[in-house]
Design an enzyme around this catalytic site. Structure first.
Site, PDB file in Angstrom:
ATOM      1  N   SER A   1      96.529 -68.376 -28.396  1.00  0.00           N
ATOM      2  CA  SER A   1      95.693 -69.340 -29.127  1.00  0.00           C
ATOM      3  C   SER A   1      95.264 -68.888 -30.513  1.00  0.00           C
ATOM      4  O   SER A   1      94.780 -69.709 -31.303  1.00  0.00           O
ATOM      5  CB  SER A   1      94.446 -69.690 -28.303  1.00  0.00           C
ATOM      6  OG  SER A   1      94.777 -70.583 -27.266  1.00  0.00           O
ATOM      7  N   LYS A  13      96.680 -70.751 -33.372  1.00  0.00           N
ATOM      8  CA  LYS A  13      96.073 -72.006 -33.827  1.00  0.00           C
ATOM      9  C   LYS A  13      95.436 -71.849 -35.204  1.00  0.00           C
ATOM     10  O   LYS A  13      95.384 -72.800 -35.984  1.00  0.00           O
ATOM     11  CB  LYS A  13      95.043 -72.480 -32.801  1.00  0.00           C
ATOM     12  CG  LYS A  13      95.637 -72.804 -31.435  1.00  0.00           C
ATOM     13  CD  LYS A  13      94.562 -73.028 -30.385  1.00  0.00           C
ATOM     14  CE  LYS A  13      95.174 -73.308 -29.018  1.00  0.00           C
ATOM     15  NZ  LYS A  13      94.156 -73.457 -27.940  1.00  0.00           N
ATOM     16  N   TYR A  59     104.872 -75.732 -30.687  1.00  0.00           N
ATOM     17  CA  TYR A  59     103.611 -75.190 -30.179  1.00  0.00           C
ATOM     18  C   TYR A  59     103.862 -74.065 -29.170  1.00  0.00           C
ATOM     19  O   TYR A  59     103.243 -73.002 -29.241  1.00  0.00           O
ATOM     20  CB  TYR A  59     102.788 -76.309 -29.537  1.00  0.00           C
ATOM     21  CG  TYR A  59     101.510 -75.840 -28.890  1.00  0.00           C
ATOM     22  CD1 TYR A  59     100.434 -75.431 -29.670  1.00  0.00           C
ATOM     23  CD2 TYR A  59     101.379 -75.809 -27.508  1.00  0.00           C
ATOM     24  CE1 TYR A  59      99.254 -74.999 -29.076  1.00  0.00           C
ATOM     25  CE2 TYR A  59     100.203 -75.391 -26.907  1.00  0.00           C
ATOM     26  CZ  TYR A  59      99.147 -74.981 -27.697  1.00  0.00           C
ATOM     27  OH  TYR A  59      97.987 -74.546 -27.107  1.00  0.00           O
ATOM     28  N   TYR A  92      86.182 -70.638 -27.141  1.00  0.00           N
ATOM     29  CA  TYR A  92      86.116 -71.661 -26.089  1.00  0.00           C
ATOM     30  C   TYR A  92      84.651 -71.981 -25.761  1.00  0.00           C
ATOM     31  O   TYR A  92      83.828 -72.054 -26.659  1.00  0.00           O
ATOM     32  CB  TYR A  92      86.917 -71.225 -24.854  1.00  0.00           C
ATOM     33  CG  TYR A  92      88.318 -70.783 -25.170  1.00  0.00           C
ATOM     34  CD1 TYR A  92      89.183 -71.613 -25.886  1.00  0.00           C
ATOM     35  CD2 TYR A  92      88.794 -69.533 -24.803  1.00  0.00           C
ATOM     36  CE1 TYR A  92      90.482 -71.209 -26.187  1.00  0.00           C
ATOM     37  CE2 TYR A  92      90.089 -69.124 -25.106  1.00  0.00           C
ATOM     38  CZ  TYR A  92      90.926 -69.968 -25.795  1.00  0.00           C
ATOM     39  OH  TYR A  92      92.191 -69.581 -26.114  1.00  0.00           O
ATOM     40  N   VAL A 144      94.685 -65.951 -24.926  1.00  0.00           N
ATOM     41  CA  VAL A 144      94.803 -65.478 -23.544  1.00  0.00           C
ATOM     42  C   VAL A 144      95.814 -64.345 -23.395  1.00  0.00           C
ATOM     43  O   VAL A 144      95.954 -63.781 -22.316  1.00  0.00           O
ATOM     44  CB  VAL A 144      95.141 -66.630 -22.571  1.00  0.00           C
ATOM     45  CG1 VAL A 144      94.023 -67.644 -22.526  1.00  0.00           C
ATOM     46  CG2 VAL A 144      96.474 -67.271 -22.906  1.00  0.00           C
TER      47      VAL A 144
END
Length: 306
Positions: A61, A64, A189, A241, A259
């Protein structure tokens, strides 16, 4: 001077309180007993390292942040945020409930999976099937890591287990939320999440953001001051998160997790920080990594709220 080796030794055993990500089979095989850190000092350009700082791992992530930077570079901040929001979702990072309950016209932020897929689709809309190659080249540049690469095993593992992400993408496609082709956006992605980085790579990325969008090693601007500030504010409010608010209080430095066990932090005007430790808490954040980051922030007095 901060003793990184001592802090790594102090926090390594914290990994026993977490577990590696198992829902992606390739990540389940990673040795949890690892902790590494790299610290890029903007004052002198030196990088301090300790532990497994050169071990490669899946960026997941944290990618991103990279695609958001590239989308802003290509489209401008205003246009990007016409298609994705900038507030916390209140649900898990892979949830669709926020969009369904609120009948939202776009995902609530770029760091939940739906928002990240939407951001990737923005890059796809500008580049087409070559989007991932552009993302990979951009990542190598801003991480100052020419050896950063796509891991085919992790990529295929992501694809095999990515049905929930597919459901998010096709839901958004049905609501006309995606700018790029849905199949290309999904494949891009999955690939961007499977790029292999090190703690040092992430420290360099954090240093670019901490330096207001300028690569400190060569002085070249990547994105505007406004763009860098926008991304740091999103990292502060949504980068960890559902624990983002808690760690804004406990750590107080813009941070994004993945992760794969990575943490990337940008202490404005002072440091870029990269950390790797793959054992995660229930929210998907590195257990030992967050404890190490907390110690570094305290020792160097980096909390932006102090």
């Amino acid at each position: 001077m901060i003793q990184l080796e001592e802090l790594v030794k102090k926090n390594l055993l914290k990994e026993k309180e977490g577990k590696v990500a198992s829902y992606i089979p390739a990540l389940a095989e990673v040795n949890p007993e690892q902790l590494g850190v790299a610290l890029y000092d903007l004052d002198d350009g030196e990088i301090g390292e300790a532990g497994q700082s050169e071990v490669r791992f899946a960026i997941e992530s944290i990618s991103k942040v990279i695609t958001l930077m590239l989308a802003i570079k290509k489209m401008g901040i205003q246009e990007v945020f016409n298609h994705v929001g900038s507030r916390q979702s209140g649900f898990a990072f892979d949830s669709i409930l926020n969009m369904e309950i609120e009948k939202a016209k776009y995902p609530l932020n770029p760091f939940i999976n739906a928002g990240a897929i939407a951001t990737t689709s923005m890059v796809v809309s500008k580049t087409g099937e070559g989007a991932f190659e552009e993302i990979l080249s951009f990542a190598r540049d801003i991480c100052n890591d020419p050896n950063l690469y796509l891991d085919q095993i992790i990529y295929h593992s992501e694809r095999r287990t990515g049905n929930f992400d597919r459901s998010l993408a096709y839901y958004m496609e049905s609501k006309n939320m995606l700018l790029g082709d849905v199949i290309t956006s999904l494949d891009t992605y999955f690939k961007q999440c499977s790029m292999m980085v090190t703690a040092r790579s992430l420290a360099n990325l954090g240093a670019v953001l901490a330096n207001n969008g300028v690569k400190p090693w060569d002085g070249k601007r990547i994105i505007s001051v406004e763009g860098a500030r926008c991304i740091k504010s999103l990292m502060m409010t949504t980068g960890l998160y559902n624990q983002s608010g808690t760690y804004s209080r406990l750590i107080g430095v813009p941070t994004k997790s993945g992760v794969g066990g990575g943490l990337m932090s940008a202490a404005p005007h002072r440091y870029g920080i990269g950390i790797f430790s793959p054992a995660l808490d229930k929210a998907g954040n590195s257990v030992a990594g967050l404890e190490l980051l907390k110690d570094i922030v305290e020792d160097l007095e980096l909390d932006i709220f102090d």
